[in-house]
Enzyme design. Structure first.
Site, PDB file in Angstrom:
ATOM      1  N   ASP A 366       5.823  -2.531  -6.926  1.00  0.00           N
ATOM      2  CA  ASP A 366       5.663  -3.459  -5.530  1.00  0.00           C
ATOM      3  C   ASP A 366       4.786  -4.488  -5.737  1.00  0.00           C
ATOM      4  OD1 ASP A 366       6.820  -1.082  -4.882  1.00  0.00           O
ATOM      5  OD2 ASP A 366       5.847  -0.340  -3.299  1.00  0.00           O
ATOM      6  N   HIS A 368       4.384  -6.998  -2.831  1.00  0.00           N
ATOM      7  CA  HIS A 368       3.900  -6.971  -1.573  1.00  0.00           C
ATOM      8  C   HIS A 368       3.165  -8.331  -1.406  1.00  0.00           C
ATOM      9  CE1 HIS A 368       5.308  -3.519   0.578  1.00  0.00           C
ATOM     10  NE2 HIS A 368       4.765  -2.708  -0.319  1.00  0.00           N
ATOM     11  N   ASN A 430      12.376  -1.105   0.567  1.00  0.00           N
ATOM     12  CA  ASN A 430      12.613  -0.694   1.978  1.00  0.00           C
ATOM     13  C   ASN A 430      11.811  -2.099   2.781  1.00  0.00           C
ATOM     14  OD1 ASN A 430       9.672  -0.220   1.575  1.00  0.00           O
ATOM     15  ND2 ASN A 430      10.144   2.218   1.615  1.00  0.00           N
ATOM     16  N   HIS A 431      11.145  -3.054   2.207  1.00  0.00           N
ATOM     17  CA  HIS A 431      10.879  -3.886   3.002  1.00  0.00           C
ATOM     18  C   HIS A 431      11.591  -5.195   2.803  1.00  0.00           C
ATOM     19  CE1 HIS A 431       6.579  -2.864   4.170  1.00  0.00           C
ATOM     20  NE2 HIS A 431       6.729  -1.933   3.591  1.00  0.00           N
TER      21      HIS A 431
END
Length: 526
Positions: A366, A368, A430-431
């Site tokens: 990730d 982010h 999932n983002h």
């Protein structure tokens, strides 16, 4: 205007070829009228919009063309003439006259719309009236004008020169380079002379037996002896110098040469519906500094570094901190990202839901919105760029939300994926879902950086990519890579192959595929 002739690499052979065509169509006079010009252009493979071409060539506005005017105009149209620098500006002036039917220093919106339609058609995009109208209205905003205003030549030249308005390089082109036409004519002449010589030199000797060697060299259609073309070769397109630090110091283009037809394979020019379509080699796309992807990477390197106060930059906005855009025009950046998304969408659509990769592969989790970490990965793992690094790179999703640089992260990853589609792999997390982004930060980040309208457009363009991203990968048929976790056996019968049956466009994964939802959300237990 001589710059155009130099940029097109017209030598003595090409100039004599054009002069011969001109003399053939001018009926003994020193100028050609429209009828003769039409015959000349048809010999060069151009049959459409000849009146517009004649008007563009007619620099003196006297309804007749001198040999020099024809030479300059053809050089502007030649496929080998660059669309940047001095020759690019001269080409744009011809372009403007071609679409401006009133011989003014302005384009009406209808004329501008005609230009947009031609660009869309050559790119293989929609040419529906409604789509063309909307695209023309959007592009008109780049010039600070609306669809009811006329577009001045000065604004057009500035927007093309600053790469704010893209796509004009494919317009106003001959289907085949004059260099190739002149060489083909020369080879045919040589072949004809050779055959005539052989015919004339026949002597009354006995006919050779079938098992005797024939030491003559017959010419094929391209004018070369068949013995000389038994092997096929493909010229390299670039040379690259690498510093000891691993950074590229110099990229030189090799294929800007007179005999560019020697660049074979995937770099060959081919005629498609009487339009020139150049299918470039991956290296050409990768090292082309004017491409959207490389322009974006250059902008992101500017974003990354700090700039101190100097006499040179005090007038252009002054200093800036690292990981800050400073005085950059964000609309230009947003439009560039949208263009990259459009290009990338066609690449990602061709990838399966389960991609299979060979080692060595670096796998990154990730991000982010943490662009600083991404820069660190670049400097350690692919400092020379993905193409020149002997490894692949896989990212396991969750590129946005939480961090403050989700836009920069996806812009970087998308640009690298366009440049090296077989080396950079992106898995969906999932983002990468619209509802989640609205709950977190990515949606608001796009609005904050680009404004309401463009921000929404950027956000939708990025999510269109997310909708088609692969969901899992396997390295060497041994290592299973996924964002979330391994789903229950009941999902797809517990078979890895069932992942390929997941729909390729997942606008709402939760409703469209239980298996996709489990892969994206099924985090392992602690």
């Amino acid at each position: 205007m001589e710059k155009l002739v130099e940029s097109a690499h017209f030598g003595k052979l090409e100039k004599e070829f054009l002069k011969k065509k001109f003399d053939k169509c001018c009926d003994g006079e020193k100028v050609v009228k429209f009828e003769g010009f039409s015959l000349l252009m048809k010999e060069l493979g151009v049959t459409e919009r000849l009146k517009d071409l004649f008007r563009a060539f007619d620099l003196n506005h006297d309804n007749q063309l001198t040999h020099q005017e024809v030479l300059f105009g053809v050089a502007a149209m030649d496929p080998s003439t660059p669309h940047g620098g001095p020759s690019g500006e001269l080409r744009c002036r011809y372009l403007f006259r071609f679409y401006s039917s009133e011989q003014e220093a302005f384009l009406s919106f209808e004329e501008f719309k005609s230009m947009i339609k031609d660009i869309q058609q050559l790119k293989g995009e929609s040419t529906k009236d409604t789509d063309i109208l909307q695209e023309a209205k959007n592009k008109a905003k780049l010039f600070g004008s609306g669809h009811t205003d006329k577009l001045p030549l000065v604004d057009f030249l500035e927007a093309v020169g600053n790469l704010r308005f893209r796509g004009t390089s494919v317009l106003f082109r001959l289907p085949v380079s004059i260099i190739k036409l002149a060489q083909d004519e020369m080879y045919q002449s040589l072949a004809g002379d050779r055959r005539s010589s052989i015919t004339r030199s026949k002597s009354p000797v006995k006919k050779r037996r079938s098992n005797e060697t024939n030491d003559t060299m017959d010419f094929q259609g391209n004018g070369f002896p068949f013995e000389a073309v038994t092997d096929k070769y493909e010229l390299a397109t670039h040379t690259v110098k690498v510093r000891r630090s691993g950074m590229l110091s110099d990229v030189s283009v090799l294929w800007d040469m007179n005999n560019s037809s020697m660049v074979t394979g995937s770099a060959q020019s081919e005629l498609v519906t009487n339009k020139l379509k150049i299918e470039r080699l991956p290296s050409i796309n990768c090292f082309n500094k004017q491409s959207d992807a490389n322009q974006m990477l250059t902008a992101l390197r500017y974003f990354e570094r700090a700039i101190k106060v100097t006499p040179n930059n005090s007038k252009s906005g002054g200093p800036k901190e690292s990981f800050n855009w400073g005085f950059v025009e964000m609309p230009s950046l947003g439009n560039c990202l949208v263009c990259i998304c459009r290009t990338l969408l066609e690449i990602i659509k061709k990838e399966p839901r389960l991609i299979r990769v060979k080692s060595p592969t670096y796998i990154v989790g990730d991000l982010h919105g943490n662009f600083r970490d991404l820069v660190c990965f670049e400097k350690v793992l692919w400092r020379m760029g993905p193409v020149l690094t002997p490894a692949s790179f896989m990212f396991l999703g969750d590129y946005v939300d939480r961090g403050e640089n989700g836009v920069e992260v996806v812009a970087y990853l998308f640009a690298q994926k366009v440049l090296a589609p077989s080396k950079f792999f992106l898995i969906r997390g999932n983002h990468e879902i619209r509802d989640i982004q609205k709950m977190f930060t990515f949606h608001s980040e796009c609005i904050q950086k680009f404004g309401t309208d463009l921000g929404e457009e950027v956000w939708e363009a990025v999510n269109a990519i997310f909708d088609v991203l692969p969901l899992a990968a396997i390295v060497d048929n041994k290592i299973f890579c996924v964002h979330g976790g391994i789903p229950m056996p009941s999902q797809g019968g517990g078979l890895v192959s069932s992942i390929d049956s997941i729909p390729s466009v997942l606008f709402e994964p939760e409703k469209q595929s239980d298996l996709a939802w489990e892969i994206m959300w099924g985090d392992p237990l602690r």
